[in-house]
Scaffold this active site. Structure first.
Site, short mmCIF file in Angstrom:
data_model
loop_
_atom_site.label_atom_id
_atom_site.label_comp_id
_atom_site.label_asym_id
_atom_site.label_seq_id
_atom_site.Cartn_x
_atom_site.Cartn_y
_atom_site.Cartn_z
N SER A 157 0.79 -1.07 0.01
CA SER A 157 0.08 -0.03 -0.08
C SER A 157 0.79 1.31 -0.05
O SER A 157 1.98 1.15 0.49
CB SER A 157 -0.84 -0.06 1.24
N TYR A 170 -2.50 -1.22 10.34
CA TYR A 170 -2.51 -1.59 8.95
C TYR A 170 -1.31 -1.08 8.31
O TYR A 170 -0.68 -1.78 7.62
CB TYR A 170 -3.51 -0.72 8.49
#
Length: 273
Positions: A157, A170
């Protein structure tokens, strides 16, 4: 768009019931691959939105077959090694081999680190990081035993390149995926296995829609005020799953045969700011 040739290849796609995983599965099929598509098909307790369902997983398999390719749908929890090993074995029994592993399965939720409970932390780490390791471990063993190469592509990401508010767990997983990618690239190089990851910006998917509904517009607006628009391109908004699939296709193809151990941002300029 480039034309890729995956005829005779088998792609194993995790988190494939919808969103980016469905896009990857269908795009592999469009270019000639048979596809094993997997998903947990049940919700995770600390995650605030519904995950993909059995019906959605079956629909992805049907879309693969609509492209003229064979599909195998398997309900599998990437956090559970027995389930991962069994799914890999079933895929090999069905198709004889796996050529591409697409580590796409993941979740996203929000809490400040000082407020987060242990279960939320553990379920995020187990899904987004441990799951990538377990799938890479068991498909990687197959690549080593077969000895004629393979491709592993994982979803990191832009949050694996920078920090992000209210999502430290995350962020930790996505930085971890980058580390796993580089280490696996070194360990599997002698077996002609390419290992890379993709770092998307925000992508318009059911996951993002569910997240937005769960947390409400007020929180999203507050984050937007602090961070500004996501991207340089596209008026700062979300991009399409197809854009991420294009990166997956390239990294899975012979065109990228000398590319390994990289993180490829598909971020519309987000990390250039």
């Amino acid at each position: 768009m480039p034309t890729y040739d995956f005829e005779g290849k088998v792609a194993f796609v995790t988190g494939g019931a919808r969103g980016q995983g469905r896009s990857h599965a269908v795009q592999y099929a469009k270019h000639g691959a048979d596809v094993v598509v997997t998903d947990i098909c049940e919700d995770i307790e600390t995650n605030p939105y519904e995950l993909g369902t059995s019906d959605e997983l079956a629909e992805t398999a049907s879309l693969v077959e609509d492209e003229g390719q064979n599909a195998l749908a398997i309900e599998m929890d990437v956090r559970n090694e027995d389930e991962v090993e069994a799914a890999v074995d079933d895929a090999i029994e069905e198709f004889g081999r796996i050529d591409i592993l697409a580590n796409n399965a993941g979740i996203f939720n929000a809490a400040e680190l000082v407020e987060m409970d242990e279960q939320m932390w553990d379920e995020m780490i187990d899904t987004n990081l441990k799951g990538v390791w377990l799938c890479s471990k068991h498909v990687g063993k197959h690549f080593v035993e077969r000895g004629d190469g393979g491709k592993i592509v994982s979803t990191s990401s832009t949050a694996g390149l920078v920090g992000a508010l209210a999502s430290g767990h995350y962020v930790a997983t996505k930085w971890g995926v980058r580390g796993l990618t580089k280490t696996l690239a070194l360990e599997l190089a002698e077996y002609d296995v390419n290992v890379n990851c993709v770092c998307p910006t925000g992508v318009e998917t059911p996951m993002i829609a569910g997240y937005s509904e769960a947390y409400g517009e007020e929180m999203l607006e507050e984050i937007a005020e602090l961070t500004g628009p996501f991207n340089v391109f596209g008026e700062g908004g979300m991009i399409d799953a197809q854009d991420i699939s294009e990166a997956y296709l390239w990294l899975s193809s012979d065109a990228a045969r000398y590319v390994t151990g990289i993180e490829l941002p598909v971020d519309a300029g987000m990390t250039a700011k």
